[in-house]
Scaffold this motif. Structure first.
Motif, PDB file in Angstrom:
ATOM      1  N   LEU A 297       0.814  -1.210   0.000  1.00  0.00           N
ATOM      2  CA  LEU A 297       0.000   0.000   0.000  1.00  0.00           C
ATOM      3  C   LEU A 297       0.853   1.269   0.000  1.00  0.00           C
ATOM      4  N   ILE A 298       2.070   1.171   0.518  1.00  0.00           N
ATOM      5  CA  ILE A 298       2.900   2.371   0.668  1.00  0.00           C
ATOM      6  C   ILE A 298       4.128   2.375  -0.248  1.00  0.00           C
ATOM      7  N   PHE A 299       4.282   1.348  -1.081  1.00  0.00           N
ATOM      8  CA  PHE A 299       5.519   1.278  -1.847  1.00  0.00           C
ATOM      9  C   PHE A 299       5.631   2.377  -2.906  1.00  0.00           C
ATOM     10  N   VAL A 300       4.499   2.856  -3.436  1.00  0.00           N
ATOM     11  CA  VAL A 300       4.561   3.912  -4.456  1.00  0.00           C
ATOM     12  C   VAL A 300       5.106   5.213  -3.875  1.00  0.00           C
ATOM     13  N   PRO A 301       4.515   5.759  -2.778  1.00  0.00           N
ATOM     14  CA  PRO A 301       5.110   6.970  -2.209  1.00  0.00           C
ATOM     15  C   PRO A 301       6.538   6.763  -1.711  1.00  0.00           C
ATOM     16  N   MET A 302       6.831   5.567  -1.185  1.00  0.00           N
ATOM     17  CA  MET A 302       8.191   5.282  -0.739  1.00  0.00           C
ATOM     18  C   MET A 302       9.163   5.256  -1.915  1.00  0.00           C
ATOM     19  N   PHE A 303       8.725   4.684  -3.010  1.00  0.00           N
ATOM     20  CA  PHE A 303       9.574   4.646  -4.205  1.00  0.00           C
ATOM     21  C   PHE A 303       9.841   6.056  -4.718  1.00  0.00           C
ATOM     22  N   LEU A 304       8.796   6.893  -4.755  1.00  0.00           N
ATOM     23  CA  LEU A 304       8.973   8.279  -5.213  1.00  0.00           C
ATOM     24  C   LEU A 304       9.904   9.043  -4.274  1.00  0.00           C
ATOM     25  N   LEU A 305       9.760   8.800  -2.966  1.00  0.00           N
ATOM     26  CA  LEU A 305      10.624   9.472  -1.990  1.00  0.00           C
ATOM     27  C   LEU A 305      12.079   9.067  -2.182  1.00  0.00           C
ATOM     28  N   PHE A 306      12.329   7.768  -2.282  1.00  0.00           N
ATOM     29  CA  PHE A 306      13.701   7.294  -2.462  1.00  0.00           C
ATOM     30  C   PHE A 306      14.265   7.716  -3.816  1.00  0.00           C
ATOM     31  N   SER A 307      13.387   7.806  -4.813  1.00  0.00           N
ATOM     32  CA  SER A 307      13.835   8.255  -6.129  1.00  0.00           C
ATOM     33  C   SER A 307      14.308   9.701  -6.070  1.00  0.00           C
ATOM     34  N   LYS A 308      13.561  10.563  -5.369  1.00  0.00           N
ATOM     35  CA  LYS A 308      13.970  11.961  -5.231  1.00  0.00           C
ATOM     36  C   LYS A 308      15.258  12.087  -4.417  1.00  0.00           C
ATOM     37  N   MET A 309      15.446  11.178  -3.477  1.00  0.00           N
ATOM     38  CA  MET A 309      16.667  11.190  -2.661  1.00  0.00           C
ATOM     39  C   MET A 309      17.820  10.462  -3.344  1.00  0.00           C
ATOM     40  N   LYS A 310      17.553   9.924  -4.542  1.00  0.00           N
ATOM     41  CA  LYS A 310      18.551   9.195  -5.338  1.00  0.00           C
ATOM     42  C   LYS A 310      19.112   7.995  -4.569  1.00  0.00           C
ATOM     43  N   LEU A 311      18.196   7.266  -3.946  1.00  0.00           N
ATOM     44  CA  LEU A 311      18.587   6.087  -3.170  1.00  0.00           C
ATOM     45  C   LEU A 311      18.166   4.777  -3.821  1.00  0.00           C
ATOM     46  N   ILE A 312      17.522   4.853  -5.001  1.00  0.00           N
ATOM     47  CA  ILE A 312      17.180   3.626  -5.717  1.00  0.00           C
ATOM     48  C   ILE A 312      18.476   2.920  -6.119  1.00  0.00           C
ATOM     49  N   ASN A 313      18.456   1.595  -6.083  1.00  0.00           N
ATOM     50  CA  ASN A 313      19.652   0.790  -6.350  1.00  0.00           C
ATOM     51  C   ASN A 313      20.750   1.077  -5.328  1.00  0.00           C
ATOM     52  N   SER A 314      20.348   1.156  -4.060  1.00  0.00           N
ATOM     53  CA  SER A 314      21.316   1.326  -2.975  1.00  0.00           C
ATOM     54  C   SER A 314      20.881   0.473  -1.794  1.00  0.00           C
ATOM     55  N   TYR A 315      21.827   0.180  -0.913  1.00  0.00           N
ATOM     56  CA  TYR A 315      21.501  -0.594   0.281  1.00  0.00           C
ATOM     57  C   TYR A 315      20.535   0.168   1.195  1.00  0.00           C
ATOM     58  N   LEU A 316      20.651   1.494   1.206  1.00  0.00           N
ATOM     59  CA  LEU A 316      19.807   2.290   2.098  1.00  0.00           C
ATOM     60  C   LEU A 316      18.326   2.115   1.788  1.00  0.00           C
ATOM     61  N   SER A 317      17.983   1.976   0.504  1.00  0.00           N
ATOM     62  CA  SER A 317      16.570   1.795   0.145  1.00  0.00           C
ATOM     63  C   SER A 317      16.028   0.459   0.638  1.00  0.00           C
ATOM     64  N   LEU A 318      16.905  -0.507   0.868  1.00  0.00           N
ATOM     65  CA  LEU A 318      16.491  -1.817   1.365  1.00  0.00           C
ATOM     66  C   LEU A 318      16.543  -1.905   2.889  1.00  0.00           C
ATOM     67  N   ILE A 319      17.208  -0.936   3.530  1.00  0.00           N
ATOM     68  CA  ILE A 319      17.432  -0.994   4.976  1.00  0.00           C
ATOM     69  C   ILE A 319      16.562   0.006   5.739  1.00  0.00           C
ATOM     70  N   LEU A 320      16.530   1.256   5.295  1.00  0.00           N
ATOM     71  CA  LEU A 320      15.887   2.328   6.063  1.00  0.00           C
ATOM     72  C   LEU A 320      14.423   2.052   6.425  1.00  0.00           C
ATOM     73  N   PRO A 321      13.585   1.519   5.502  1.00  0.00           N
ATOM     74  CA  PRO A 321      12.169   1.319   5.874  1.00  0.00           C
ATOM     75  C   PRO A 321      11.951   0.266   6.951  1.00  0.00           C
ATOM     76  N   PHE A 322      12.978  -0.522   7.269  1.00  0.00           N
ATOM     77  CA  PHE A 322      12.791  -1.646   8.187  1.00  0.00           C
ATOM     78  C   PHE A 322      13.668  -1.533   9.431  1.00  0.00           C
ATOM     79  N   CYS A 323      14.154  -0.322   9.731  1.00  0.00           N
ATOM     80  CA  CYS A 323      14.989  -0.118  10.914  1.00  0.00           C
ATOM     81  C   CYS A 323      14.183  -0.198  12.210  1.00  0.00           C
ATOM     82  N   ALA A 324      12.882  -0.108  12.123  1.00  0.00           N
ATOM     83  CA  ALA A 324      12.017  -0.279  13.289  1.00  0.00           C
ATOM     84  C   ALA A 324      10.851  -1.172  12.914  1.00  0.00           C
TER      85      ALA A 324
END
Length: 280
Positions: A126-153
């Motif tokens: 349900l939230i992957f679209v806004p999350m994808f757009l957010l990470f895209s603007k932050m230029k974090l797509i294709n990075s470890y941070l995009s796979l780690i940050l959403p699941f730190c808690a």
């Protein structure tokens, strides 16, 4: 005290209970057993009708073929990096949050805890679209941070550990405070040791969810340099081995093996975490 007599009804009831447990065990074990046996079959045996359950000869080269069908070593290392970092972050974030919700008093605690619980009702899809757009603007797509940050808690992890912390007697905490122990020392020397089975189970569940996750890495990555093992195994269907069920199952065994090993070593902690224990 006299032992209860083994009446025919008791014997029948016990037999039915044992039969039910055997059926349940078979339902869980047979798919794993079929996967493992298929992984060591020849290609001809996987296509035979009626199906052959036990292979006539073990073909361990299927694992080599699956491993060499892509950069599986890179996929494996990526999964290890992502999973380990997420586990460490959840340990550092989830446990203090659970302690705060369980034993600290502050304004808005109940409201914040309610908001934390509502995250359990929101699926990732349900939230992957806004999350994808957010990470895209932050230029974090294709990075470890995009796979780690959403699941730190984890809302579930906070709830699970908080419930265990609530069972620890208040007297122990007050005694530690009378000895001038800081909140951090109470957490590390009193709460965490007494809740070790629950914390171990929470971290194990985190490992399983991150290690097996296919959807999020597939959405957030397009390059093999950061793709995880679950995506790599799924991509076996797009290789020359796509028609070889033995190779596909070998890839799945490689994916599942670390989870099975961890479960074997941590099963005692899991049982303790979910079993009821009264405080004396």
């Amino acid at each position: 005290m006299e032992k209860k007599r083994a009446t025919p009804m008791r014997i029948i009831k016990r037999i039915l209970n044992i039969a039910g447990l055997i059926i349940l065990a078979a339902l869980f074990i047979l798919p794993f057993l079929w996967m493992i046996l298929t992984a060591v079959k020849s290609f001809a045996e996987t296509m035979t009708y009626p199906p052959v359950f036990f292979p006539s000869e073990l073909h361990f080269e299927n694992f080599v073929k699956a491993w060499k069908s892509g950069p599986f070593l890179k996929y494996f290392l990526n999964s290890c990096i992502v999973t380990i970092v997420v586990i460490v972050m959840q340990f550092l974030v989830t446990i203090p949050a659970a302690y705060a919700y369980a034993r600290c008093r502050f304004r808005g605690k109940n409201i914040m805890f309610g908001i934390t619980l509502t995250t359990l009702m929101i699926p990732t899809q349900l939230i992957f679209v806004p999350m994808f757009l957010l990470f895209s603007k932050m230029k974090l797509i294709n990075s470890y941070l995009s796979l780690i940050l959403p699941f730190c808690a984890s809302g579930f992890g906070i709830f699970m550990v908080r419930q265990r912390f609530m069972q620890i007697p208040e007297e122990l905490i007050e005694a530690a405070r009378l000895d001038n122990a800081s909140e951090l020392k109470i957490l590390t020397h009193v709460m965490i040791p007494m809740a070790r089975p629950t914390i171990t189970t929470m971290l194990l569940l985190t490992f399983i969810s991150r290690w097996n996750d296919y959807f999020w890495p597939m959405v957030m990555t397009t390059k093999d340099s950061v793709r995880t093992l679950s995506v790599g195994v799924a991509m076996l269907r797009e290789t020359e081995a796509a028609a070889s069920w033995n190779t596909l199952m070998a890839g799945n065994v490689i994916l599942v093996l670390p989870i099975l090993i961890l479960f074997i070593f941590a099963q005692k902690q899991i049982i303790q975490a979910f079993a009821y224990s009264g405080e004396k």
